[in-house]
Design a protein around this motif. Structure first.
Motif, PDB file in Angstrom:
ATOM      1  N   ARG A  56       5.537  15.994  11.787  1.00  0.00           N
ATOM      2  CA  ARG A  56       6.557  14.991  11.908  1.00  0.00           C
ATOM      3  C   ARG A  56       7.633  15.325  12.677  1.00  0.00           C
ATOM      4  O   ARG A  56       8.479  14.453  13.334  1.00  0.00           O
ATOM      5  CB  ARG A  56       7.109  14.685  10.580  1.00  0.00           C
ATOM      6  CG  ARG A  56       5.994  14.142   9.784  1.00  0.00           C
ATOM      7  CD  ARG A  56       6.852  13.690   8.325  1.00  0.00           C
ATOM      8  NE  ARG A  56       7.869  12.801   8.452  1.00  0.00           N
ATOM      9  CZ  ARG A  56       8.673  12.305   7.762  1.00  0.00           C
ATOM     10  NH1 ARG A  56       8.801  13.007   6.375  1.00  0.00           N
ATOM     11  NH2 ARG A  56       9.513  11.312   7.696  1.00  0.00           N
ATOM     12  N   HIS A  57       7.833  16.781  12.754  1.00  0.00           N
ATOM     13  CA  HIS A  57       9.052  17.031  13.757  1.00  0.00           C
ATOM     14  C   HIS A  57       8.447  17.586  15.097  1.00  0.00           C
ATOM     15  O   HIS A  57       7.779  18.306  15.374  1.00  0.00           O
ATOM     16  CB  HIS A  57       9.490  18.556  13.075  1.00  0.00           C
ATOM     17  CG  HIS A  57      10.915  18.937  13.757  1.00  0.00           C
ATOM     18  ND1 HIS A  57      12.000  18.476  13.739  1.00  0.00           N
ATOM     19  CD2 HIS A  57      10.701  20.239  14.618  1.00  0.00           C
ATOM     20  CE1 HIS A  57      12.806  19.185  14.699  1.00  0.00           C
ATOM     21  NE2 HIS A  57      11.828  20.180  15.240  1.00  0.00           N
ATOM     22  N   ASP A  85      16.330   4.979  12.286  1.00  0.00           N
ATOM     23  CA  ASP A  85      15.710   5.437  11.001  1.00  0.00           C
ATOM     24  C   ASP A  85      16.704   5.365   9.796  1.00  0.00           C
ATOM     25  O   ASP A  85      17.614   6.184   9.702  1.00  0.00           O
ATOM     26  CB  ASP A  85      15.118   6.634  11.345  1.00  0.00           C
ATOM     27  CG  ASP A  85      14.032   7.231  10.202  1.00  0.00           C
ATOM     28  OD1 ASP A  85      14.003   6.355   9.027  1.00  0.00           O
ATOM     29  OD2 ASP A  85      13.520   8.197  10.582  1.00  0.00           O
ATOM     30  N   GLU A  87      16.024   6.291   7.114  1.00  0.00           N
ATOM     31  CA  GLU A  87      15.693   7.550   6.248  1.00  0.00           C
ATOM     32  C   GLU A  87      15.686   8.673   6.785  1.00  0.00           C
ATOM     33  O   GLU A  87      15.588   9.822   6.276  1.00  0.00           O
ATOM     34  CB  GLU A  87      14.251   7.133   5.699  1.00  0.00           C
ATOM     35  CG  GLU A  87      14.209   6.241   4.758  1.00  0.00           C
ATOM     36  CD  GLU A  87      12.391   5.987   4.373  1.00  0.00           C
ATOM     37  OE1 GLU A  87      11.634   6.998   4.879  1.00  0.00           O
ATOM     38  OE2 GLU A  87      12.284   5.019   3.856  1.00  0.00           O
ATOM     39  N   ARG A  91      14.854  12.704   5.724  1.00  0.00           N
ATOM     40  CA  ARG A  91      14.005  13.495   6.708  1.00  0.00           C
ATOM     41  C   ARG A  91      14.697  14.717   6.852  1.00  0.00           C
ATOM     42  O   ARG A  91      14.125  15.868   7.001  1.00  0.00           O
ATOM     43  CB  ARG A  91      13.783  12.671   8.079  1.00  0.00           C
ATOM     44  CG  ARG A  91      12.566  11.751   7.839  1.00  0.00           C
ATOM     45  CD  ARG A  91      12.472  10.956   9.192  1.00  0.00           C
ATOM     46  NE  ARG A  91      12.044  11.891  10.360  1.00  0.00           N
ATOM     47  CZ  ARG A  91      12.560  11.758  11.556  1.00  0.00           C
ATOM     48  NH1 ARG A  91      12.837  10.412  12.086  1.00  0.00           N
ATOM     49  NH2 ARG A  91      12.055  12.517  12.528  1.00  0.00           N
ATOM     50  N   SER A  94      14.570  16.956   4.214  1.00  0.00           N
ATOM     51  CA  SER A  94      13.147  17.670   4.078  1.00  0.00           C
ATOM     52  C   SER A  94      12.719  18.721   5.124  1.00  0.00           C
ATOM     53  O   SER A  94      12.242  19.734   4.592  1.00  0.00           O
ATOM     54  CB  SER A  94      12.068  16.713   4.110  1.00  0.00           C
ATOM     55  OG  SER A  94      11.933  16.032   5.558  1.00  0.00           O
ATOM     56  N   TYR A  95      13.410  18.561   6.390  1.00  0.00           N
ATOM     57  CA  TYR A  95      13.257  19.568   7.340  1.00  0.00           C
ATOM     58  C   TYR A  95      14.009  20.900   7.070  1.00  0.00           C
ATOM     59  O   TYR A  95      13.526  21.942   7.029  1.00  0.00           O
ATOM     60  CB  TYR A  95      13.931  19.275   8.825  1.00  0.00           C
ATOM     61  CG  TYR A  95      13.025  17.979   9.281  1.00  0.00           C
ATOM     62  CD1 TYR A  95      11.760  17.518   8.831  1.00  0.00           C
ATOM     63  CD2 TYR A  95      13.703  17.492  10.281  1.00  0.00           C
ATOM     64  CE1 TYR A  95      11.149  16.513   9.635  1.00  0.00           C
ATOM     65  CE2 TYR A  95      13.095  16.262  10.928  1.00  0.00           C
ATOM     66  CZ  TYR A  95      11.642  15.878  10.639  1.00  0.00           C
ATOM     67  OH  TYR A  95      11.161  14.892  11.316  1.00  0.00           O
TER      68      TYR A  95
END
Length: 344
Positions: A56-57, A85, A87, A91, A94-95
């Protein structure tokens, strides 16, 4: 040319630690900026980010020492966003969690390093969505201080290019390539704005062309422009670039040839796909036809107690179109002789 031009331009401009340092020093609050030993800033390799994050990154991760008087690290996650975004804070958290988990695997029992998430936004109209986890909570929940205090705290630092003027971008202590990259991320998707601001950036483009390694960097910028700008504006864009001189014209010609070749390859690929699809259809039709012939041959041999068909009937069978084969299949049920099946 890449299918993700925004990613490619952003990385090309800021993946070098020196370029990232110049950008971050312009964006971070003074109190944070002064705690970082900038000469120690270095890029982290992709292996630092686990596969789930890598999926995703797509942007940049750096580490640096902190001026604490004892060994201490800080990480900076440098993102860019071309679309809003809501969210993004989640995100970003989470990273951070994944980076901390990887860090603890390498350094068990160590103190967790701080991680900053900086987002360079070129969202059209500006960043209008959440900037913190708290923004993602319901207003009624945010009104309960005792409850909010027990929630994770995480905020993004947003560099909102949409609200920066040309003068503000020019004033940043960045090299010409990095300034031009931010300008194009801001303007290239709006051809009217891009073309109207072009002259204000011509001096920076000439500076880039005349500097060391400038030709390749200029080519990166032009490739991005021609990738992002609608094809109907390409001739106007080319007319804007041409006065920058013969080296600029050389870049235009190279990019044009690449676009032509890319179009040719896409056409060939589409042709191959269409040919394959047509071939599959033809193959299925051939298979169905052969299946009917085999069925009819078996029925004829069974009904008329034949070891093989006479050559004249075999030839008629193989030459028959689908509609005639269907007629033969109907007749074989009631025909008194094989000749009756093949009557005209």
């Amino acid at each position: 040319m890449t299918a993700r031009p925004h990613d490619a331009l952003f990385k090309s401009a800021f993946e070098a630690p020196a370029a990232a340092t110049a950008l971050l020093r312009a964006l971070l609050p003074a109190a944070v900026r002064e705690t970082i030993a900038w000469d120690s800033l270095g890029a982290e390799t992709g292996s630092f980010i686990d596969s789930a994050l890598a999926d995703r990154h797509s942007d940049l991760l750096f580490s640096a020492r902190l001026r604490t008087g004892e060994p201490a690290l800080l990480y900076v996650l440098l993102e860019h966003q071309s679309t809003g975004d809501a969210e993004m804070p989640l995100r970003g958290l989470s990273y951070q969690v994944r980076i901390w988990e990887r860090f603890l695997k390498r350094h068990p029992r160590a103190w967790l390093p701080p991680i900053l998430t900086v987002v360079v936004s070129h969202v059209r109209g500006g960043w209008r969505t959440s900037r913190s986890l708290e923004d993602m909570l319901a207003p009624a929940v945010r009104a309960m201080p005792g409850l909010v205090a027990l929630m994770p705290r995480f905020s993004l630092l947003i560099d909102d290019l949409a609200h920066l003027s040309d003068a503000e971008l020019h004033a940043r202590s960045l090299a010409a390539f990095q300034k031009l990259a931010l300008w194009l991320l801001r303007d290239a998707r709006d051809p009217v704005r891009l073309l109207s601001s072009f002259e204000r950036w011509a001096a920076a483009m000439l500076e880039l062309l005349e500097g060391p390694g400038g030709f390749a960097s200029f080519a990166t910028l032009v490739a991005y422009m021609f990738r992002v700008v609608d094809p109907v504006h390409r001739e106007t864009l080319r007319a804007k670039i041409k006065p920058l001189g013969p080296r600029a014209e050389e870049v235009i010609m190279t990019i044009a040839e690449q676009l032509i070749e890319e179009g040719r390859e896409q056409g060939l690929e589409k042709g191959r796909e269409q040919g394959l699809e047509k071939g599959l259809e033809q193959g299925l039709e051939t298979g169905r036809l052969e299946g009917r012939i085999a069925t009819l041959r078996s029925l004829l041999r069974f009904k008329f107690k034949l070891q093989t068909l006479e050559p004249v009937y075999e030839a008629r069978l193989l030459a028959a179109p689908p509609s005639v084969l269907d007629r033969y299949l109907e007749r074989v049920l009631t025909a008194e002789s094989i000749a009756a099946v093949f009557e005209d």
